[in-house]
Design an enzyme around this catalytic site. Structure first.
Site, mmCIF file in Angstrom:
data_model
loop_
_atom_site.group_PDB
_atom_site.id
_atom_site.type_symbol
_atom_site.label_atom_id
_atom_site.label_comp_id
_atom_site.label_asym_id
_atom_site.label_seq_id
_atom_site.Cartn_x
_atom_site.Cartn_y
_atom_site.Cartn_z
ATOM 1 N N TYR A 129 0.857 -1.190 0.000
ATOM 2 C CA TYR A 129 0.000 0.000 0.000
ATOM 3 C C TYR A 129 0.889 1.235 0.000
ATOM 4 C CZ TYR A 129 -3.144 3.601 1.852
ATOM 5 O OH TYR A 129 -3.858 4.765 2.043
ATOM 6 N N HIS A 130 0.538 2.239 -0.814
ATOM 7 C CA HIS A 130 1.370 3.432 -1.005
ATOM 8 C C HIS A 130 0.870 4.577 -0.129
ATOM 9 C CE1 HIS A 130 3.851 6.424 -2.899
ATOM 10 N NE2 HIS A 130 4.256 5.603 -3.858
ATOM 11 N N GLY A 131 1.684 5.009 0.835
ATOM 12 C CA GLY A 131 1.341 6.164 1.650
ATOM 13 C C GLY A 131 1.571 7.459 0.897
ATOM 14 N N SER A 196 3.901 -1.087 -5.986
ATOM 15 C CA SER A 196 2.665 -0.567 -5.400
ATOM 16 C C SER A 196 1.698 -0.309 -6.550
ATOM 17 C CB SER A 196 2.916 0.726 -4.627
ATOM 18 O OG SER A 196 1.687 1.280 -4.193
ATOM 19 N N GLU A 202 -2.691 6.492 -5.648
ATOM 20 C CA GLU A 202 -3.070 6.062 -4.303
ATOM 21 C C GLU A 202 -2.463 6.975 -3.249
ATOM 22 O OE1 GLU A 202 -3.814 1.759 -2.920
ATOM 23 O OE2 GLU A 202 -1.676 2.117 -2.517
#
Length: 324
Positions: A129-131, A196, A202
């Site tokens: 998951y990409h912050g 990702s 995202e």
């Protein structure tokens, strides 16, 4: 306000404690009107807090440029060794990994859970998951290099390769922007590769609800099928509380879709607790389609979010987790 000559002794219940304390400090330090100074300092803090929150995320960029400067110095000092060694950059990678690992420990109390799921050798595709800023992945790469002695390649967005000065950093740490055939080649060569699927979109659009923004992307699944490798899902708890993006607004979404560049401002840099969780590997299955594998991987990442992340994320709670 009380008169300075008024006694602040025992039994003077009418005199507020804080006012007495201020007067005592004024006498000790020889400063007149200390209360006014404190009020002014509080006012400055109120005024500059928004500015500080906007500046802190760019401290990460500053650290990246310090890393680049170190790599250039290292390259110049070892220019003669380059002709004789295939491992010229190992020393630099170890130094940089140690520095980033130290920053992770001090600023975020960073932890990785499930490190044993990363193979000691052989290929694997890590899907994460990409912050808003993928600082967790920088920390994760450092951990992998320190504890496994392996370099994890990563697929980066095209715009990253256009950032001035970043070419050496991306080259040393084996970042690439594709294409699919190159990713398959890397995995078939026995390396670790991270992707990702949500990417920059995202990073900008997702928020404290941690919604996965992959759209209909399934190229990563086809890569895993073609290379015949397992997929390891990955998620970092509180990554959205460390840094927040304003990219979800209509204007910044339009700008990104139009120019494919993340114009949206960010804020944060909070020293929240960060924990990276690695899920159980999804083994290679010759019977599965890319669409089915993509959905299976998305569900695996979502399961990690549901299990380990408070929804919606809360910055104060994430800060307090440092003390748990």
């Amino acid at each position: 306000m009380i008169d300075k000559n008024q006694t602040c002794g025992v039994g003077q219940d009418s005199v507020p404690y804080m006012i007495c304390l201020i007067h005592i400090l004024e006498e000790w330090f020889g400063v007149e009107q200390l209360e006014d100074y404190l009020n002014f300092a509080n006012y400055l803090l109120w005024v500059f807090t928004p500015l500080i929150l906007l500046i802190l995320p760019y401290f990460t960029i500053f650290l990246l440029y310090l890393t680049i400067i170190f790599l250039h110095i290292y390259k110049r000092k070892n220019v003669l060794k380059e002709a004789y060694s295939h491992n010229l950059w190992d020393g630099a990678r170890k130094t940089v990994a140690t520095l980033w690992d130290g920053h992770a420990a001090v600023w975020h109390g960073y932890e990785v859970h499930g490190m044993e799921k990363i193979p000691e050798d052989g290929p694997a595709l890590i899907i994460f998951y990409h912050g808003a800023i993928p600082i967790d992945f920088y920390y994760f790469m450092a951990k992998i290099f320190i504890h496994k002695g392996r370099t994890c390649r990563v697929v980066a967005d095209h715009f990253v390769f256009k950032i001035p000065g970043f070419s050496l950093l991306l080259d040393v740490f084996c970042a690439l922007h594709g294409p699919r055939e190159k990713c398959v080649e890397i995995l078939r060569s026995g390396h670790l590769l991270a992707i990702s699927p949500g990417g920059v979109r995202e990073a900008l659009i997702s928020d404290e609800t941690y919604n996965i923004v992959w759209g209909h992307r399934r190229g990563f699944a086809q890569v895993a099928i073609d290379a015949k490798v397992p997929i390891i899902p990955m998620f970092t708890q509180n990554i959205r509380e460390g840094f927040r993006s304003l990219g979800g607004t209509r204007l910044f979404r339009w700008l990104y879709e139009k120019f494919r560049y993340p114009f949206a401002p960010m804020y944060g840099g909070f020293p929240v607790k960060l924990r990276t969780y690695l899920g159980d590997p999804i083994p290679y299955d010759p019977q599965i389609t890319a669409e089915e594998l993509a959905e299976k991987t998305k569900n695996a990442v979502q399961a990690l979010i549901d299990k380990h992340q408070r929804i919606p994320g809360n910055i104060m709670s994430a800060l307090l987790e440092r003390f748990h």
